[in-house]
Design a protein around this motif. Structure first.
Motif, PDB file in Angstrom:
ATOM      1  N   ARG A 131     -40.401   3.874 -20.015  1.00 43.61           N
ATOM      2  CA  ARG A 131     -40.755   4.879 -19.017  1.00 43.61           C
ATOM      3  C   ARG A 131     -39.788   6.052 -19.153  1.00 43.61           C
ATOM      4  O   ARG A 131     -38.578   5.869 -19.050  1.00 43.61           O
ATOM      5  N   THR A 132     -40.319   7.231 -19.383  1.00 45.76           N
ATOM      6  CA  THR A 132     -39.472   8.398 -19.615  1.00 45.76           C
ATOM      7  C   THR A 132     -39.527   9.356 -18.431  1.00 45.76           C
ATOM      8  O   THR A 132     -40.596   9.641 -17.896  1.00 45.76           O
ATOM      9  N   SER A 133     -38.350   9.811 -18.034  1.00 46.70           N
ATOM     10  CA  SER A 133     -38.248  10.786 -16.950  1.00 46.70           C
ATOM     11  C   SER A 133     -36.862  11.400 -16.997  1.00 46.70           C
ATOM     12  O   SER A 133     -35.877  10.715 -17.269  1.00 46.70           O
ATOM     13  N   ASP A 134     -36.780  12.703 -16.726  1.00 45.65           N
ATOM     14  CA  ASP A 134     -35.483  13.354 -16.661  1.00 45.65           C
ATOM     15  C   ASP A 134     -34.853  13.208 -15.281  1.00 45.65           C
ATOM     16  O   ASP A 134     -33.718  13.638 -15.071  1.00 45.65           O
ATOM     17  N   ARG A 135     -35.571  12.614 -14.366  1.00 47.47           N
ATOM     18  CA  ARG A 135     -35.025  12.367 -13.030  1.00 47.47           C
ATOM     19  C   ARG A 135     -34.580  10.911 -12.930  1.00 47.47           C
ATOM     20  O   ARG A 135     -35.110  10.039 -13.610  1.00 47.47           O
ATOM     21  N   ILE A 136     -33.611  10.652 -12.061  1.00 48.00           N
ATOM     22  CA  ILE A 136     -33.056   9.310 -11.928  1.00 48.00           C
ATOM     23  C   ILE A 136     -34.046   8.403 -11.203  1.00 48.00           C
ATOM     24  O   ILE A 136     -34.493   8.711 -10.101  1.00 48.00           O
ATOM     25  N   SER A 137     -34.373   7.284 -11.837  1.00 50.52           N
ATOM     26  CA  SER A 137     -35.343   6.347 -11.279  1.00 50.52           C
ATOM     27  C   SER A 137     -34.660   5.362 -10.332  1.00 50.52           C
ATOM     28  O   SER A 137     -33.469   5.077 -10.455  1.00 50.52           O
ATOM     29  N   ASP A 138     -35.438   4.835  -9.398  1.00 54.54           N
ATOM     30  CA  ASP A 138     -34.979   3.752  -8.536  1.00 54.54           C
ATOM     31  C   ASP A 138     -35.213   2.455  -9.305  1.00 54.54           C
ATOM     32  O   ASP A 138     -36.340   1.969  -9.401  1.00 54.54           O
ATOM     33  N   LEU A 139     -34.158   1.888  -9.859  1.00 54.42           N
ATOM     34  CA  LEU A 139     -34.314   0.757 -10.762  1.00 54.42           C
ATOM     35  C   LEU A 139     -34.896  -0.464 -10.070  1.00 54.42           C
ATOM     36  O   LEU A 139     -35.713  -1.188 -10.658  1.00 54.42           O
ATOM     37  N   VAL A 140     -34.489  -0.705  -8.824  1.00 50.15           N
ATOM     38  CA  VAL A 140     -34.991  -1.873  -8.100  1.00 50.15           C
ATOM     39  C   VAL A 140     -36.453  -1.694  -7.733  1.00 50.15           C
ATOM     40  O   VAL A 140     -37.291  -2.560  -7.988  1.00 50.15           O
ATOM     41  N   ALA A 141     -36.775  -0.551  -7.142  1.00 49.81           N
ATOM     42  CA  ALA A 141     -38.151  -0.318  -6.689  1.00 49.81           C
ATOM     43  C   ALA A 141     -39.147  -0.306  -7.836  1.00 49.81           C
ATOM     44  O   ALA A 141     -40.292  -0.736  -7.685  1.00 49.81           O
ATOM     45  N   GLU A 142     -38.717   0.164  -9.006  1.00 45.38           N
ATOM     46  CA  GLU A 142     -39.623   0.263 -10.146  1.00 45.38           C
ATOM     47  C   GLU A 142     -39.525  -0.935 -11.089  1.00 45.38           C
ATOM     48  O   GLU A 142     -40.191  -0.975 -12.116  1.00 45.38           O
ATOM     49  N   GLY A 143     -38.686  -1.896 -10.737  1.00 45.10           N
ATOM     50  CA  GLY A 143     -38.587  -3.100 -11.557  1.00 45.10           C
ATOM     51  C   GLY A 143     -37.999  -2.860 -12.931  1.00 45.10           C
ATOM     52  O   GLY A 143     -38.344  -3.562 -13.891  1.00 45.10           O
ATOM     53  N   ILE A 144     -37.094  -1.884 -13.057  1.00 50.92           N
ATOM     54  CA  ILE A 144     -36.497  -1.528 -14.347  1.00 50.92           C
ATOM     55  C   ILE A 144     -35.398  -2.523 -14.710  1.00 50.92           C
ATOM     56  O   ILE A 144     -34.582  -2.892 -13.873  1.00 50.92           O
ATOM     57  N   ASP A 145     -35.364  -2.942 -15.961  1.00 56.14           N
ATOM     58  CA  ASP A 145     -34.326  -3.855 -16.437  1.00 56.14           C
ATOM     59  C   ASP A 145     -33.074  -3.112 -16.873  1.00 56.14           C
ATOM     60  O   ASP A 145     -31.956  -3.596 -16.669  1.00 56.14           O
ATOM     61  N   VAL A 146     -33.237  -1.956 -17.493  1.00 50.84           N
ATOM     62  CA  VAL A 146     -32.083  -1.178 -17.938  1.00 50.84           C
ATOM     63  C   VAL A 146     -32.479   0.294 -18.038  1.00 50.84           C
ATOM     64  O   VAL A 146     -33.593   0.620 -18.474  1.00 50.84           O
ATOM     65  N   ALA A 147     -31.589   1.159 -17.596  1.00 55.35           N
ATOM     66  CA  ALA A 147     -31.809   2.603 -17.682  1.00 55.35           C
ATOM     67  C   ALA A 147     -30.780   3.192 -18.637  1.00 55.35           C
ATOM     68  O   ALA A 147     -29.597   2.863 -18.572  1.00 55.35           O
TER      69      ALA A 147
END
Length: 304
Positions: A131-147
């Motif tokens: 998932r690509t974005s120049d804005r900081i993602s909410d890792l918990v809400a989006e279920g991200i494993d690593v940013a």
């Protein structure tokens, strides 16, 4: 509270997902199950415990006092249990499930995507969601494993691994320089057209250090602004003015002569490249394995 009988562990996992995501639908998407199944398991858990765990309205789902207490006490235990299971049954050579990675657009295109492609070949049972974005993602809400994040971490409490560092280059297009002239010192920059990246905390204030240890802080005026690194680079390539780009995104354009590096004897601050893990949960073996792989990949790229 009624004394519970045999609590279904899966119900607790579903409860934790709803609490983390703030809703039944979002939790269902994270767990890859139907929303109706999430509602059923939460209702069963509440019936067994004899209390309401969530207050429900048409707009949101919120933890009750009892739900908040259960979440705080059960979440660390669930994470420890998951980590123990992962450690027993998952080896680095047999990664499964889905690895969700987020990164800035430019970095993903130039560096991360090739690494993920190689990593996927090594682990054929693993699915990868980039998932690509120049804005900081909410890792918990989006279920991200690593940013993968570039620059400077704003929150020192974040769980992060430093992957390396990168230089920042002052650049402009040959066309702009023919029209406006070439700056000879940092102080000259104030009289040039600046293209600002609005994602930065102070996009119009830059400090440059010389090879002799001098420092010059310059306050700039931007005729044009951009909210992504790729848009910023495109504007500068088309002669909109001067800016600072990281070495990864500027390298191809500098090599091709489409951009010119200015004031090479003056350096902008060096930035860091980090792998950031979600707070409050164990780090999945697939995430750790990829971060180790990416560190080696970047090292090979730099030595090539």
């Amino acid at each position: 509270m009624a004394i519970p009988g045999h609590i279904n562990l899966n119900d607790l996992l579903v409860f934790s997902a709803v609490a983390d995501m703030g809703g039944f639908t979002a939790a269902a998407e994270r767990l890859n199950v139907a929303p109706a199944k999430v509602s059923l398991e939460i209702a069963r858990l509440e019936a067994q415990l004899g209390v309401a765990l969530f207050s429900r309205t048409t707009r949101k789902v919120a933890l009750t006092e009892a739900g908040e207490s259960l979440h705080q006490q059960s979440k660390p235990l669930l994470e420890q249990l998951q980590a123990a299971v992962d450690g027993l049954h998952v080896s680095p050579d047999q990664l499964t499930g889905t690895l969700r990675v987020t990164a800035p657009v430019d970095h993903a295109v130039q560096m991360l995507a090739p690494a993920l492609a190689r990593f996927a070949v090594l682990h054929p049972k693993l699915q990868i969601d980039l998932r690509t974005s120049d804005r900081i993602s909410d890792l918990v809400a989006e279920g991200i494993d690593v940013a993968i994040r570039m620059g400077w971490l704003r929150d020192s409490s974040q769980r992060a691994v430093k992957l390396g560092e990168f230089q920042q280059y002052l650049v402009a297009s040959p066309d702009y320089l023919r029209r406006a002239g070439t700056p000879q010192s940092p102080l000259d920059l104030a009289s040039h057209d600046w293209v600002a990246l609005t994602l930065l905390r102070t996009p119009l204030t830059w400090t440059f250090s010389s090879n002799e240890g001098e420092e010059r802080t310059v306050h700039l005026k931007a005729r044009m602004k951009a909210d992504s690194a790729s848009s910023l680079r495109a504007l500068v390539l088309h002669g909109a003015g001067l800016t600072v780009l990281d070495q990864f995104s500027s390298a191809p354009e500098l090599a091709a002569g489409r951009l010119v590096r200015l004031l090479p004897d003056w350096q902008a601050a060096t930035g860091g490249l980090y792998a950031v893990f979600p707070p409050g949960r164990h780090v999945a073996p697939k995430a750790r394995a990829f971060v180790r792989f990416y560190q080696e990949f970047l090292a090979q790229q730099q030595s090539a």
